[in-house]
Motif scaffolding. Structure first.
Motif, short mmCIF file in Angstrom:
data_model
loop_
_atom_site.label_atom_id
_atom_site.label_comp_id
_atom_site.label_asym_id
_atom_site.label_seq_id
_atom_site.Cartn_x
_atom_site.Cartn_y
_atom_site.Cartn_z
N ILE A 62 -1.12 -6.61 18.70
CA ILE A 62 -1.32 -6.05 17.12
C ILE A 62 -3.71 -6.33 17.64
N GLU A 63 -3.80 -5.49 18.66
CA GLU A 63 -5.86 -5.61 18.37
C GLU A 63 -5.89 -4.86 17.02
N ALA A 64 -5.85 -4.06 16.95
CA ALA A 64 -6.22 -2.85 15.72
C ALA A 64 -5.12 -1.92 15.53
N ILE A 65 -5.00 -2.28 13.95
CA ILE A 65 -4.60 -1.29 13.43
C ILE A 65 -5.18 -0.23 12.28
N GLU A 66 -5.19 0.64 12.36
CA GLU A 66 -6.37 1.23 10.91
C GLU A 66 -5.25 2.60 10.42
N LEU A 67 -5.43 1.72 9.17
CA LEU A 67 -4.84 2.89 8.03
C LEU A 67 -5.11 3.82 7.14
N SER A 68 -4.69 4.96 6.36
CA SER A 68 -5.49 5.56 5.19
C SER A 68 -4.40 5.33 4.59
N TYR A 69 -4.88 5.47 2.91
CA TYR A 69 -3.22 5.36 1.77
C TYR A 69 -4.26 5.25 0.99
N ARG A 70 -3.34 5.49 -0.34
CA ARG A 70 -3.41 6.36 -1.42
C ARG A 70 -4.48 5.44 -2.37
N ILE B 127 0.99 -1.15 -0.18
CA ILE B 127 -0.18 -0.34 0.16
C ILE B 127 0.83 1.27 0.09
N SER B 128 0.41 2.23 -0.74
CA SER B 128 1.54 3.02 -1.38
C SER B 128 0.78 4.58 0.16
N ASP B 129 1.43 5.26 0.35
CA ASP B 129 1.46 6.53 1.16
C ASP B 129 0.19 5.93 2.80
N ALA B 130 0.88 5.24 2.78
CA ALA B 130 -0.46 4.95 4.08
C ALA B 130 0.31 5.37 5.75
N TYR B 131 -0.36 5.48 6.06
CA TYR B 131 -0.62 6.50 7.97
C TYR B 131 -1.68 6.02 8.81
N PRO B 132 -1.30 5.88 10.30
CA PRO B 132 -2.00 5.39 10.95
C PRO B 132 -2.82 6.34 11.75
N VAL B 133 -4.44 6.41 11.01
CA VAL B 133 -5.60 6.72 11.96
C VAL B 133 -6.24 6.37 13.55
N LYS B 134 -5.76 5.31 13.68
CA LYS B 134 -5.97 4.38 14.77
C LYS B 134 -5.63 3.11 15.29
N CYS B 135 -4.97 2.84 16.90
CA CYS B 135 -3.91 1.78 16.67
C CYS B 135 -4.22 1.41 18.00
N ASN B 136 -4.32 0.23 18.25
CA ASN B 136 -4.56 -0.61 19.60
C ASN B 136 -3.24 -1.29 19.90
N PHE B 137 -2.43 -1.34 21.38
CA PHE B 137 -1.34 -2.48 21.18
C PHE B 137 -1.87 -2.94 23.08
N ALA B 138 -1.61 -4.31 22.69
CA ALA B 138 -1.01 -4.92 24.09
C ALA B 138 -0.17 -5.78 24.44
N ALA B 139 0.95 -5.65 25.60
CA ALA B 139 2.03 -6.01 25.78
C ALA B 139 1.02 -7.65 26.11
N LEU B 140 2.31 -8.49 25.30
CA LEU B 140 2.29 -9.64 24.75
C LEU B 140 2.82 -10.02 26.74
N ASP B 141 4.14 -9.91 26.95
CA ASP B 141 5.07 -9.77 28.34
C ASP B 141 5.83 -9.04 28.53
N ALA B 142 5.55 -9.01 29.24
CA ALA B 142 6.99 -7.61 30.13
C ALA B 142 8.59 -7.75 30.02
N MET B 143 8.43 -8.93 30.47
CA MET B 143 9.82 -9.44 29.71
C MET B 143 10.21 -9.87 28.06
#
Length: 86
Positions: A78-86, A56-72
């Motif tokens: 990645i719960e969800a990432i929303e990307l706008s793109y051309r 995909i070209s010229d993408a940028y994130p509009v929303k993102c939701n991450f959760a740590a799996l293991d602190a160590m």
């Protein structure tokens, strides 16, 4: 124009450039100009080789939701990432 691309249920390294870019774009709250990037998305199964790839070209994130799996470990869920793109 197409709608945004939503990626769900993935894994990434917390220190990965993609994660850093997503977080800095969202968390800066438009204090800095958005820097679009060309991205290759790979779908993996149990094998380390990708099953499919998309570009995909010229993408940028509009929303993102991450959760740590293991602190160590340097792993994020990645719960969800929303990307706008051309």
């Amino acid at each position: 124009k197409q709608g945004n691309l939503v990626l769900q249920r993935g894994l990434a390294q917390a220190s990965a450039a993609f994660v850093t870019w997503c977080r800095s774009t969202i968390e800066l709250d438009l204090a800095e100009p958005i820097v679009p990037k060309d991205i290759i998305i790979a779908l993996h199964g149990h094998d380390p080789l990708p099953l499919m790839r998309w570009s995909i070209s010229d993408a940028y994130p509009v929303k993102c939701n991450f959760a740590a799996l293991d602190a160590m470990q340097d792993a994020l869920k990645i719960e969800a990432i929303e990307l706008s793109y051309r």
